[in-house]
Motif scaffolding. Sequence first.
Motif, PDB file in Angstrom:
ATOM      1  N   ASN A 104       0.773  -1.159  -0.064  1.00  0.00           N
ATOM      2  CA  ASN A 104       0.115  -0.043   0.074  1.00  0.00           C
ATOM      3  C   ASN A 104       0.863   1.270  -0.070  1.00  0.00           C
TER       4      ASN A 104
ATOM      5  N   THR B 255      -0.867   4.284   3.069  1.00  0.00           N
ATOM      6  CA  THR B 255      -1.102   4.639   1.935  1.00  0.00           C
ATOM      7  C   THR B 255      -1.127   6.287   1.908  1.00  0.00           C
TER       8      THR B 255
ATOM      9  N   LEU C 115      -4.600  -4.224  -1.844  1.00  0.00           N
ATOM     10  CA  LEU C 115      -4.547  -2.789  -1.776  1.00  0.00           C
ATOM     11  C   LEU C 115      -5.786  -2.105  -1.298  1.00  0.00           C
ATOM     12  N   GLU C 116      -5.460  -1.236  -0.402  1.00  0.00           N
ATOM     13  CA  GLU C 116      -6.700  -0.562  -0.095  1.00  0.00           C
ATOM     14  C   GLU C 116      -7.394   0.179  -0.826  1.00  0.00           C
TER      15      GLU C 116
ATOM     16  N   ASN D 231      -7.083   3.861  -2.646  1.00  0.00           N
ATOM     17  CA  ASN D 231      -6.325   3.755  -3.792  1.00  0.00           C
ATOM     18  C   ASN D 231      -7.183   4.033  -5.023  1.00  0.00           C
TER      19      ASN D 231
END
Length: 326
Positions: free
Chosen positions: A67, A207, A269-270, A273
């Motif tokens: 991230n 992030t 992945l968060e 994003n």
Amino acid sequence: MFETLSEFIVSAIVIVFAAHRLVQASEEIAACTGIGHLFIGSLFLAGSTSAPEFFVDVRATMEGIPNLAAGDLLGSSLMNLMIFSFLALRFHAMREPARTPDLRLSSLLAALLSAEVGFFIWLHPPWQLLGLNVGSLLLMGTYLFGMRRLFRRMQSGTPSPAPRVSRRQVFKPMLKFFLATLAIFFASPLLVGSMESIALKTGLGNTFIGTSLLALTTSFPELVASITAARRGLFDLMLGNIVGSNALNMVIFVFMDWIWQKPPLWSHLENKNIFVSGAVVFNMLIVALTWGGRKKHPALKLTGTLLILLFSLGCYVFLYLFRGSF
């Protein structure tokens, strides 16, 4: 903390110095070969100035913090667009006659790649093929197809054949370009350690740090190269560098997927994003609509530039205020 700041400062200085040399070499290569500034900027210059993103984000992925890497890639693309906006306003680029008829195609390519990244983060495609996720393969295929189209359009639009170039003529600028690229390659890995330390000590999260501080740092080559190009009046080279770097940033996700040991990468992945990728897509579409083509009015370019700047700044404010919400 002193050691972290020292790594940050030293690597940034090396990258800034090397970026100056990259622009000079790119201009010389374009003059020797007859290849347009837009294509030189989109491929060669963008490839070199994207070296920090490549090394930093591949290493971050290897260390289990994808991230941070994803935030850097998408944040760098957003930062590049802010750099473009500031420089376009500072050097009155809107008044210059457009000499980049293929800018629309290259901008749409960068927008499509950014949209694909956001879509794959949302979809989490589970299928693997040849050691890569299907989404990564589609991402790479889109980039190769788009660059092939761009190169063929550039060739068809050339009024006369490229001049013959001797090895001696092209050797010096190519050597200068290679050495500057090498300097960036060696300086880039120092960045990730300092940014990881800052992320841990501030508690802002990987992030957000990737999208802001790390993105600002890894965008130094694009910043310095673009300033140098703008001062020389090489706005085609500046645009090619910014747009090409944004496209290449998305391709780095393919390398991240290749080295990630817990496939699929996209599921790790968060969701924030996706928000950043949407912001990049929106801004790239504005570039295509307001800057692409030969007959864009200066007022339209100015409006597009201000929209990009304000929207990008708004995205960073939103990410900071709601960094723990999603």
